[in-house]
Design a protein around this motif. Structure first.
Motif, PDB file in Angstrom:
ATOM      1  N   THR A  74      49.472  34.274  46.346  1.00 40.51           N
ATOM      2  CA  THR A  74      48.684  33.830  47.501  1.00 40.51           C
ATOM      3  C   THR A  74      47.351  34.552  47.621  1.00 40.51           C
ATOM      4  O   THR A  74      46.462  34.086  48.336  1.00 40.51           O
ATOM      5  N   GLY A  75      47.219  35.711  46.975  1.00 39.45           N
ATOM      6  CA  GLY A  75      45.987  36.484  47.076  1.00 39.45           C
ATOM      7  C   GLY A  75      45.865  37.288  48.364  1.00 39.45           C
ATOM      8  O   GLY A  75      44.842  37.927  48.601  1.00 39.45           O
ATOM      9  N   ALA A  76      46.902  37.280  49.201  1.00 36.69           N
ATOM     10  CA  ALA A  76      46.852  37.986  50.484  1.00 36.69           C
ATOM     11  C   ALA A  76      47.188  39.469  50.352  1.00 36.69           C
ATOM     12  O   ALA A  76      47.044  40.222  51.312  1.00 36.69           O
ATOM     13  N   PHE A  77      47.601  39.885  49.159  1.00 35.37           N
ATOM     14  CA  PHE A  77      48.069  41.256  48.962  1.00 35.37           C
ATOM     15  C   PHE A  77      47.251  41.969  47.895  1.00 35.37           C
ATOM     16  O   PHE A  77      46.910  41.394  46.868  1.00 35.37           O
ATOM     17  N   SER A  78      46.993  43.249  48.143  1.00 37.13           N
ATOM     18  CA  SER A  78      46.316  44.059  47.134  1.00 37.13           C
ATOM     19  C   SER A  78      47.318  44.824  46.277  1.00 37.13           C
ATOM     20  O   SER A  78      46.982  45.308  45.203  1.00 37.13           O
ATOM     21  N   HIS A  79      48.558  44.919  46.745  1.00 37.00           N
ATOM     22  CA  HIS A  79      49.612  45.610  45.991  1.00 37.00           C
ATOM     23  C   HIS A  79      50.959  44.977  46.318  1.00 37.00           C
ATOM     24  O   HIS A  79      51.245  44.661  47.474  1.00 37.00           O
ATOM     25  N   MET A  80      51.767  44.808  45.284  1.00 42.66           N
ATOM     26  CA  MET A  80      53.116  44.272  45.439  1.00 42.66           C
ATOM     27  C   MET A  80      53.995  45.001  44.425  1.00 42.66           C
ATOM     28  O   MET A  80      53.663  45.063  43.242  1.00 42.66           O
ATOM     29  N   GLU A  81      55.092  45.580  44.903  1.00 40.98           N
ATOM     30  CA  GLU A  81      55.996  46.333  44.033  1.00 40.98           C
ATOM     31  C   GLU A  81      57.426  46.046  44.469  1.00 40.98           C
ATOM     32  O   GLU A  81      57.780  46.293  45.623  1.00 40.98           O
ATOM     33  N   THR A  82      58.247  45.531  43.564  1.00 42.03           N
ATOM     34  CA  THR A  82      59.622  45.170  43.888  1.00 42.03           C
ATOM     35  C   THR A  82      60.573  46.039  43.081  1.00 42.03           C
ATOM     36  O   THR A  82      60.386  46.210  41.875  1.00 42.03           O
ATOM     37  N   ARG A  83      61.578  46.575  43.736  1.00 42.65           N
ATOM     38  CA  ARG A  83      62.589  47.416  43.098  1.00 42.65           C
ATOM     39  C   ARG A  83      63.976  46.953  43.512  1.00 42.65           C
ATOM     40  O   ARG A  83      64.207  46.634  44.679  1.00 42.65           O
TER      41      ARG A  83
END
Length: 110
Positions: A74-83
């Motif tokens: 979406t481009g709404a986030f500057s960082h995304m990290e999933t664990r």
């Protein structure tokens, strides 16, 4: 189902839109988790290096990855990290498998 934590940071433009039009994002995040057969546990915003986190259950790694990719796109986030999280009761099984794997592994240069 496995439990995952997703850490996120918004872009400045996203924060601007949220200030202009405040809303509770819980329903949108719940719908996203349910769209892949998962379940939202909780959504929190926080101070610090990241803006918030989402705890959610997903049937498998493909579904968890789909959540992350869908949101990132979406481009709404500057960082995304999933664990993926490991429950305390599951750690003993992980350690047993690690012990067996260590017996089969040869370190570099040995």
């Amino acid at each position: 189902m496995a439990t995952h934590v997703l850490f996120f940071s918004y872009t400045p433009q996203t924060w601007d839109r949220m200030i202009t039009k405040p809303e509770d994002r819980t329903a949108a995040v719940r719908a996203l988790a349910e769209a892949v057969g998962g379940r939202l546990e909780s959504l929190y915003f926080m101070f610090g290096e990241r803006d918030g986190l989402v705890l959610f259950d997903a049937p498998g790694p493909q579904e968890a990855a789909a959540v992350s990719v869908a949101v990132s796109s979406t481009g709404a986030f500057s960082h995304m990290e999933t664990r993926q999280l490991i429950a305390p009761g599951d750690l003993a099984g992980v350690l047993e498998k690690a012990a067996a794997a260590r017996e089969a592994y040869r370190p570099p240069g040995s």
